[in-house]
Design a protein around this motif. Structure first.
Motif, PDB file in Angstrom:
ATOM      1  N   GLN A  34       0.806  -1.214   0.000  1.00 33.08           N
ATOM      2  CA  GLN A  34       0.000   0.000   0.000  1.00 33.08           C
ATOM      3  C   GLN A  34       0.844   1.272   0.000  1.00 33.08           C
ATOM      4  O   GLN A  34       0.325   2.357   0.275  1.00 33.08           O
ATOM      5  CB  GLN A  34      -0.951  -0.006   1.199  1.00 33.08           C
ATOM      6  N   VAL A  35       2.114   1.153  -0.331  1.00 35.22           N
ATOM      7  CA  VAL A  35       2.993   2.321  -0.478  1.00 35.22           C
ATOM      8  C   VAL A  35       3.414   2.391  -1.938  1.00 35.22           C
ATOM      9  O   VAL A  35       4.094   1.492  -2.441  1.00 35.22           O
ATOM     10  CB  VAL A  35       4.214   2.228   0.456  1.00 35.22           C
ATOM     11  N   LEU A  36       2.996   3.445  -2.632  1.00 34.59           N
ATOM     12  CA  LEU A  36       3.059   3.492  -4.093  1.00 34.59           C
ATOM     13  C   LEU A  36       3.919   4.644  -4.591  1.00 34.59           C
ATOM     14  O   LEU A  36       3.873   5.748  -4.048  1.00 34.59           O
ATOM     15  CB  LEU A  36       1.645   3.668  -4.672  1.00 34.59           C
ATOM     16  N   SER A  37       4.688   4.392  -5.661  1.00 39.80           N
ATOM     17  CA  SER A  37       5.472   5.461  -6.285  1.00 39.80           C
ATOM     18  C   SER A  37       5.482   5.368  -7.810  1.00 39.80           C
ATOM     19  O   SER A  37       6.070   6.217  -8.470  1.00 39.80           O
ATOM     20  CB  SER A  37       6.920   5.436  -5.770  1.00 39.80           C
ATOM     21  N   SER A  38       4.841   4.346  -8.359  1.00 39.43           N
ATOM     22  CA  SER A  38       4.856   4.147  -9.810  1.00 39.43           C
ATOM     23  C   SER A  38       3.586   3.423 -10.244  1.00 39.43           C
ATOM     24  O   SER A  38       2.839   2.896  -9.407  1.00 39.43           O
ATOM     25  CB  SER A  38       6.075   3.320 -10.222  1.00 39.43           C
ATOM     26  N   VAL A  39       3.354   3.371 -11.550  1.00 37.50           N
ATOM     27  CA  VAL A  39       2.191   2.652 -12.076  1.00 37.50           C
ATOM     28  C   VAL A  39       2.240   1.179 -11.669  1.00 37.50           C
ATOM     29  O   VAL A  39       1.216   0.584 -11.317  1.00 37.50           O
ATOM     30  CB  VAL A  39       2.102   2.786 -13.608  1.00 37.50           C
ATOM     31  N   GLY A  40       3.441   0.597 -11.702  1.00 37.96           N
ATOM     32  CA  GLY A  40       3.569  -0.800 -11.307  1.00 37.96           C
ATOM     33  C   GLY A  40       3.092  -1.030  -9.879  1.00 37.96           C
ATOM     34  O   GLY A  40       2.381  -1.995  -9.591  1.00 37.96           O
TER      35      GLY A  40
END
Length: 293
Positions: A133-139
């Protein structure tokens, strides 16, 4: 499923060693992710502590985000238009919030079949590098959404509607609505995992292999991705023919195999039938998800 997404300004602070090019690359990935998220505005709410964000120093020149945004011409020359577009877009599209980082972390555990949360970061969040649940990109965004689809699959219509969003390289035939109910309750986690492999890897790896023998390729493909099986049916049959809305006529005899359900019970079969990629195709045509055709 509704997602509350919190942009963590702490992770935008200059880390002391990234070059301008490094920061711009991270910002570019972040912008692409935001663009993907904003395709589904009704299902995603973006939150930001705007005051803190504006005071954040992102590059090594000690200029704050407010400084960069307020000097448009100079900043465009120095950092590029995309950087300005991202910062202004974040201010425009996010709801103002006073949520602390500790609050954000607590929200990650609050979920049900209708609501979930995530933290959006530029640099890694200490202790949460591998957190879904920690996001930085589309992937990362797709992994997050697929995780909750596997956990809360809903009914056939909901599952296929969500799959259309989060497996962008797949085209799943509408016929699947009639067969998915036989396996969705028992195999939903595995179906999401197998569709993820099809979406992310099949075309790229088949093209890279240079192989003309798709049967042998499928066996290796299954082994490389720890799938329970992948093969052809072995007999030609019109039941494998599907016509998709874009006019593509797809012969979907190849299939991925599951022999166990999500609980590990044996002799619980599920298959995902799809078309062998050909020519310049950039999507995988999935004819059917079923127990057996």
């Amino acid at each position: 499923m509704k997602a509350d997404l919190y942009i963590c300004d702490d992770t935008f602070k200059y880390n002391g060693f990234d070059s301008v090019a490094d920061v711009k690359r991270k910002l570019s990935d972040f912008l692409i992710m935001l663009d993907e998220i904003r395709k589904y505005n009704e299902e995603n709410s973006l939150y930001l502590v705007k005051e803190n964000f504006g005071k954040t120093v992102v590059f090594g020149d000690k200029k704050t985000i407010n400084d960069i945004v307020s000097d448009y011409e100079s900043s465009t020359l120095t950092y590029g238009k995309d950087v300005l577009t991202l910062f202004m877009g974040i201010f425009k599209h996010c709801k103002n919030s006073q949520v602390s980082l500790n609050d954000m972390k607590e929200y990650l555990a609050m979920e049900d079949d209708k609501n979930c949360s995530a933290i959006l970061v530029l640099n890694p969040l200490n202790g949460y590098q591998e957190h879904i649940q920690v996001l930085s990109s589309v992937g990362g965004w797709l992994r997050f959404r697929r995780y909750f689809l596997a956990k809360y699959p809903g009914d056939e219509e909901f599952f296929l509607s969500e799959s259309e969003k989060y497996f962008p390289n797949l085209r799943i035939h509408e016929y699947t609505k009639d067969t998915l109910g036989d396996v969705l309750a028992s195999h939903h986690k595995k179906i999401v995992a197998y569709l993820s492999v099809l979406n992310d890897c099949l075309i790229m790896e088949f093209n890279a292999s240079g192989s003309r023998d798709f049967v042998s390729f499928l066996k290796k493909f299954a082994g490389d991705h720890q799938l329970e099986g992948a093969s052809f049916e072995g007999t030609k049959d019109n039941k494998f023919n599907f016509i998709f809305p874009d006019g593509t006529e797809a012969y979907c005899e190849p299939h991925l195999k599951m022999f166990t359900d999500d609980s590990g019970n044996r002799n619980q079969h599920c298959r995902i039938h799809f078309k062998k990629p050909s020519g310049n195709e950039v999507v995988v045509y999935v004819g059917c998800i079923c127990g057996h055709m």
